[in-house]
Design an enzyme around this catalytic site. Structure first.
Site, PDB file in Angstrom:
ATOM      1  N   ARG A  22      13.845   3.719  15.766  1.00 29.26           N
ATOM      2  CA  ARG A  22      12.704   4.635  15.683  1.00 29.26           C
ATOM      3  C   ARG A  22      13.103   6.069  15.996  1.00 29.26           C
ATOM      4  O   ARG A  22      12.689   7.003  15.315  1.00 29.26           O
ATOM      5  CB  ARG A  22      11.596   4.186  16.655  1.00 29.26           C
ATOM      6  CG  ARG A  22      10.364   5.089  16.648  1.00 29.26           C
ATOM      7  CD  ARG A  22       9.274   4.530  17.551  1.00 29.26           C
ATOM      8  NE  ARG A  22       9.687   4.490  18.943  1.00 29.26           N
ATOM      9  CZ  ARG A  22       9.577   5.530  19.792  1.00 29.26           C
ATOM     10  NH1 ARG A  22       9.065   6.677  19.370  1.00 29.26           N
ATOM     11  NH2 ARG A  22       9.964   5.411  21.046  1.00 29.26           N
ATOM     12  N   CYS A 160       3.627   0.016  25.061  1.00 35.21           N
ATOM     13  CA  CYS A 160       4.809  -0.354  25.859  1.00 35.21           C
ATOM     14  C   CYS A 160       4.373  -1.202  27.044  1.00 35.21           C
ATOM     15  O   CYS A 160       4.800  -2.332  27.200  1.00 35.21           O
ATOM     16  CB  CYS A 160       5.532   0.904  26.314  1.00 35.21           C
ATOM     17  SG  CYS A 160       6.221   1.871  24.953  1.00 35.21           S
ATOM     18  N   TYR A 223      17.994   6.852  27.522  1.00 29.67           N
ATOM     19  CA  TYR A 223      18.497   7.439  26.277  1.00 29.67           C
ATOM     20  C   TYR A 223      19.785   8.225  26.534  1.00 29.67           C
ATOM     21  O   TYR A 223      20.009   8.743  27.634  1.00 29.67           O
ATOM     22  CB  TYR A 223      17.445   8.362  25.663  1.00 29.67           C
ATOM     23  CG  TYR A 223      16.349   7.638  24.920  1.00 29.67           C
ATOM     24  CD1 TYR A 223      16.545   7.209  23.608  1.00 29.67           C
ATOM     25  CD2 TYR A 223      15.118   7.378  25.519  1.00 29.67           C
ATOM     26  CE1 TYR A 223      15.545   6.551  22.917  1.00 29.67           C
ATOM     27  CE2 TYR A 223      14.112   6.718  24.832  1.00 29.67           C
ATOM     28  CZ  TYR A 223      14.329   6.301  23.537  1.00 29.67           C
ATOM     29  OH  TYR A 223      13.338   5.638  22.848  1.00 29.67           O
TER      30      TYR A 223
END
Length: 283
Positions: A22, A160, A223
């Site tokens: 994504r 989420c 990330y």
């Protein structure tokens, strides 16, 4: 705070790199993490190794509990976290079900307050839960879920934090919250604040003492453009003691939450923190 830092270190030491389709970014990832919050003794799990913007997290929770479906509604409460997903997510912008600027679709609180039956009528999950708990009823199904596989395409983002299960033992209320995916540096403290506050609020309006909140995360990740800030700055800072969350005791019903409650009804006492860290946000 200790749990949070231990989770961050675990991801850094034991995580594996996964490409997220994504966002197009790699994530350092682990599977399965369990956190616990002492709501009964009011140990508010607010991150102290960087400044945490707790008001936005509570504002977002209020929007969920009211069933909001528009980023402008969240902004009016004091939360800007839905602006990007509603207006900058290319897949959603091109989705034929999007109604226009700021529309979020059938996500989160919409499912919690208006889960659609096959005949077109709706189920208000939260109303059922608060009605039961107010009568000291726990049918082992006091479940608030935002994850509707049949309507994923009708919203800008899959939830989420997707399911909250309330459990009543005598006069004490517990909460178990499930999260499928967690951006640990940026999103986790929002989620911690919301789990804690949700239990505290529902206990208040149903007439029970809050017990523990259990927070279960499936995919916890950092990330690649967040890793250096977490590894070299945040986890090296010494945490401060946990603050306390004070909620206006005049909040007594679900209708109060739906109609007049604002951020002014929430106060954090004793919050000491290190300076903010501006982690990149991935849409």
């Amino acid at each position: 705070m200790k749990q949070y830092l231990e989770l961050c270190e675990r991801i850094i030491n034991d995580g594996e790199w996964v490409l997220n389709e994504r966002t197009g970014k790699r994530c350092l990832t682990i599977i399965n993490a369990d956190l616990e919050y002492e709501v009964g003794t009011n140990q508010f799990p607010l991150i102290t190794t960087r400044k945490s913007y707790w008001k936005a997290a509570i504002a977002e929770l209020l929007g969920y509990l009211r069933g909001y479906d528009n980023a402008a509604q969240f902004r009016a409460l004091g939360c800007n976290t839905w602006n990007a997903n509603a207006n900058e997510n290319e897949a959603w912008i091109n989705n034929p079900y999007r109604k226009g600027k700021d529309d979020m679709g059938r996500v989160y609180g919409v499912q919690g307050r208006q889960w659609q039956r096959p005949d077109g009528s709706y189920v208000d999950q939260l109303q059922k839960i608060t009605n039961n708990l107010s009568q000291n009823i726990d049918d082992r199904g006091e479940i608030l879920t935002f994850y509707n596989p049949g309507e994923i395409h009708l919203g800008c983002l899959r939830p989420c934090m997707h399911t909250h299960t309330f459990s009543l033992l005598n006069d004490r209320l517990y909460l178990t919250s499930y999260q499928r995916s967690c951006d640990v540096p940026l999103g986790l403290n929002f989620n911690q604040i919301q789990v804690f506050t949700l239990l505290k609020l529902v206990a208040m309006i149903t007439g029970h003492k809050p017990g523990k909140a259990y927070h279960k995360i499936v995919n916890a990740h950092i990330y690649e453009d967040q890793l250096e800030l977490m590894r070299d700055i945040q986890i090296k800072r010494k945490p401060f003691p946990s603050p306390k969350l004070i909620i206006n005791p005049d909040i007594k019903t679900l209708n109060d939450i739906e109609t007049w409650v604002t951020l002014d009804d929430f106060v954090v006492e004793g919050y000491e923190y290190h300076e903010a860290i501006h982690y990149p946000f991935s849409v």
